[in-house]
Design a protein around this motif. Structure first.
Motif, short mmCIF file in Angstrom:
data_model
loop_
_atom_site.label_atom_id
_atom_site.label_comp_id
_atom_site.label_asym_id
_atom_site.label_seq_id
_atom_site.Cartn_x
_atom_site.Cartn_y
_atom_site.Cartn_z
N MET A 1 0.83 -1.21 0.00
CA MET A 1 0.00 0.00 0.00
C MET A 1 0.87 1.27 0.00
N GLN B 109 0.02 12.08 -0.01
CA GLN B 109 -0.42 13.16 0.88
C GLN B 109 -0.36 14.50 0.15
N MET C 137 -10.09 3.07 9.18
CA MET C 137 -9.02 2.32 9.86
C MET C 137 -9.49 0.98 10.43
N TYR D 235 -9.84 -1.33 7.56
CA TYR D 235 -8.54 -1.71 7.02
C TYR D 235 -7.90 -2.78 7.90
N ASN E 279 -4.43 10.53 1.35
CA ASN E 279 -4.74 11.28 2.56
C ASN E 279 -5.00 12.73 2.18
N LEU F 275 -0.82 -6.32 9.20
CA LEU F 275 -1.35 -7.00 8.02
C LEU F 275 -0.64 -6.51 6.75
N MET G 195 4.49 2.17 5.38
CA MET G 195 3.35 3.07 5.21
C MET G 195 2.13 2.62 5.99
N HIS G 196 1.99 1.31 6.19
CA HIS G 196 0.77 0.84 6.86
C HIS G 196 0.87 0.89 8.39
N ARG H 166 0.56 1.80 12.09
CA ARG H 166 -0.32 2.71 12.83
C ARG H 166 0.52 3.58 13.77
N GLU I 10 -10.24 -0.07 17.91
CA GLU I 10 -11.16 0.48 16.91
C GLU I 10 -11.82 1.79 17.33
N ASN J 284 -7.33 9.11 18.87
CA ASN J 284 -7.03 7.69 19.09
C ASN J 284 -5.86 7.31 18.17
N CYS K 182 -4.72 4.54 17.53
CA CYS K 182 -4.97 3.29 16.81
C CYS K 182 -5.68 3.53 15.49
N LEU K 183 -6.25 4.73 15.30
CA LEU K 183 -7.04 5.01 14.10
C LEU K 183 -6.28 5.91 13.11
N ILE K 184 -4.97 6.03 13.31
CA ILE K 184 -4.19 6.94 12.49
C ILE K 184 -2.95 6.20 11.98
N PHE K 185 -2.67 6.34 10.69
CA PHE K 185 -1.39 5.84 10.19
C PHE K 185 -0.30 6.79 10.68
N ALA L 178 2.21 7.70 9.20
CA ALA L 178 2.56 8.61 8.10
C ALA L 178 1.70 9.88 8.12
N GLU L 179 0.47 9.77 8.66
CA GLU L 179 -0.41 10.94 8.71
C GLU L 179 0.10 11.99 9.70
N HIS M 248 3.06 13.07 9.85
CA HIS M 248 4.26 13.70 9.26
C HIS M 248 4.20 15.22 9.42
#
Lengths: 280, 161
Positions: free
Chosen positions: A1, A5, A34, A37, A49, B2, B27-28, B30, B50, B66, B68-71, B73-74, B76
């Motif tokens: 994946m 951004q 999320m 996913y 994003n 995963l 990238m995946h 969390r 979740e 949370n 747990c709900l954010i990559f 990479a976000e 950055h």
């Protein structure tokens, strides 16, 4: 994946039109995406994003009402004096929306794009006759929210399109939102509804009600409101008329029968106590 | 973890608890896993994974989220505060101290998240009533305390500020 951004709207629309649609997903707040996913239900090759797009942020008062950028978070709406004053049903839905951690990330366009029958902002947005401004690399179009949402998780969003903003017309009268969950906080709606009315000299002159989590999409309770405006006062008749416009199902939160009964009772109580329950 | 076989890498730059970090990450990944596994900051906990329980709450650019709900990479270019970065040179911060003084901690698993939610909340609402405190903590679930003493601790922190 791979996560993209983009910082500019043009770059984002280019990506949306160039990447293969079946393998590309837009990431806004991510609060619904999320978990899906992580469970392997959504496995995009390309994730865009869009959180950095400044053009899609913020709430603006316009000549005819308000325009809300698609990326505006639920918490930003909750803190908005404009939303609180002019769109109280929408404001109330944000007040009861999950917890602050979700509200700080979840976006209005995300709640719309997910098209959940229980999406809490949807009943108020239908009630206020919201329109969506959709943008792609080649075109911009404006459509009614009810023409955008087609069913649970289904929309008429076209390839390369992004929800740019939500347009709300100016509203007259009083309005409010009610949500029934299985507990007071952090609950998904068992049923919800939004209601708007105007009165003149003690007479009801205008009435609209939208209900959520009782059909594949949000529904207008037109049979009921038409009858009430024509002077029908029998609450047994009201409940039968509500039944004409809804098609609830059994799910993990409640049975169809319970949803039908509880919606009828709540709305009956509400209509009999309008000024108290839905104050100016 | 995963789908690792499909993953591309990302050069993340982020400030965590005042320290600038530059790190290549999948990238995946969390944000929660980046904090716990990569940086070994284990204050943020995973319970539900979740977005229901709030045990993984951190402040991202000053806002309770949370993780747990954010990559990762976000985040950055952003600024992160975890429970490890909250204490000052003179010791625990006032929210932490109030949780101890008011016996708001039992098993403790939810507490880092609770305290960070309170941190953001008191900045917006310096003089909250008990109902507002309860509303503010709706996203942080505790199965020990019954919340009463947690609300006491927040109320007392606000009074002393």
């Amino acid at each position: 994946m791979k996560i993209y951004q983009p910082y500019g709207l043009g770059d984002c629309l280019d990506l949306l039109s160039e990447l293969p649609q079946a393998e590309t997903v837009i990431l806004a707040g991510g609060t619904d995406l999320m978990p899906r996913y992580e469970q392997g239900k959504v496995l995009p090759e390309h994730l865009i994003n869009i959180k950095h797009l400044a053009d899609l942020q913020g709430i603006t008062e316009t000549e005819n009402g308000a325009e809300i950028g698609g990326l505006t978070t639920i918490e930003t709406l909750r803190r908005s004096g404009l939303i609180h004053r002019d769109y109280p049903a929408l404001w109330q839905s944000t007040e009861q929306f999950a917890g602050v951690q979700i509200r700080n990330r979840a976006t209005l366009a995300g709640n719309i794009a997910n098209a959940s029958p229980a999406g809490d902002t949807l009943s108020p947005l239908y009630l206020y006759h919201a329109k969506l401004k959709l943008m792609s690399r080649h075109a911009t179009r404006t459509i009614r929210l009810e023409d955008f949402i087609a069913g649970p998780g289904e929309t008429t969003q076209e390839r390369g399109e992004l929800i740019h903003s939500i347009i709300l017309p100016r509203v007259t009268g009083s309005s409010c939102f009610y949500k029934l969950g299985l507990r007071e906080a952090m609950a998904i709606s068992v049923v919800n509804y939004a209601l708007r009315y105007s009165q003149s000299a003690g007479e009801l002159t205008d009435l609209e009600i939208t209900a959520g989590a009782v059909a594949p999409t949000i529904v207008f309770l037109d049979a009921l409101t038409t009858a009430v405006l024509s002077g029908e006062t029998n609450s047994t008749v009201w409940r039968a008329l509500i039944g004409q416009d809804i098609a609830p199902i059994d799910d993990i939160r409640a049975s169809a029968d319970y949803r039908r009964k509880v919606l009828g009772r709540l709305i009956t109580h509400h209509l009999q106590n309008l000024g108290v329950v839905c104050h100016e | 973890m995963l789908h690792a076989e499909k993953t591309e890498w990302f050069e993340l730059e982020v400030t965590v608890n005042g320290q600038k970090i530059k790190q290549a990450i999948p990238m995946h990944l969390r944000l929660l896993d980046f904090l716990r596994e990569t940086l070994r900051l284990t204050g943020a906990k995973e319970v539900c994974g979740e977005g229901e329980c709030g045990a993984c709450t951190i402040l991202l650019n000053g806002k309770a989220v949370n993780s747990c709900l954010i990559f990762a990479a976000e985040s950055h270019g952003g600024t992160i505060l975890t429970i490890e970065g909250l204490q000052t040179a003179s010791g625990l911060n006032d929210v932490q101290q109030s949780f101890i003084d008011d016996h708001a901690v039992q098993c403790g698993y939810c507490i880092p998240g609770m305290i960070l939610s309170v941190e953001e909340f008191l900045k917006h609402s310096p003089h909250p009533d008990r109902e507002k405190i309860r509303h503010a903590l709706a996203g942080n679930i505790c199965r020990c305390t019954g919340y009463q003493k947690v609300v006491d601790a927040v109320e007392n922190t606000a009074k002393k500020r």
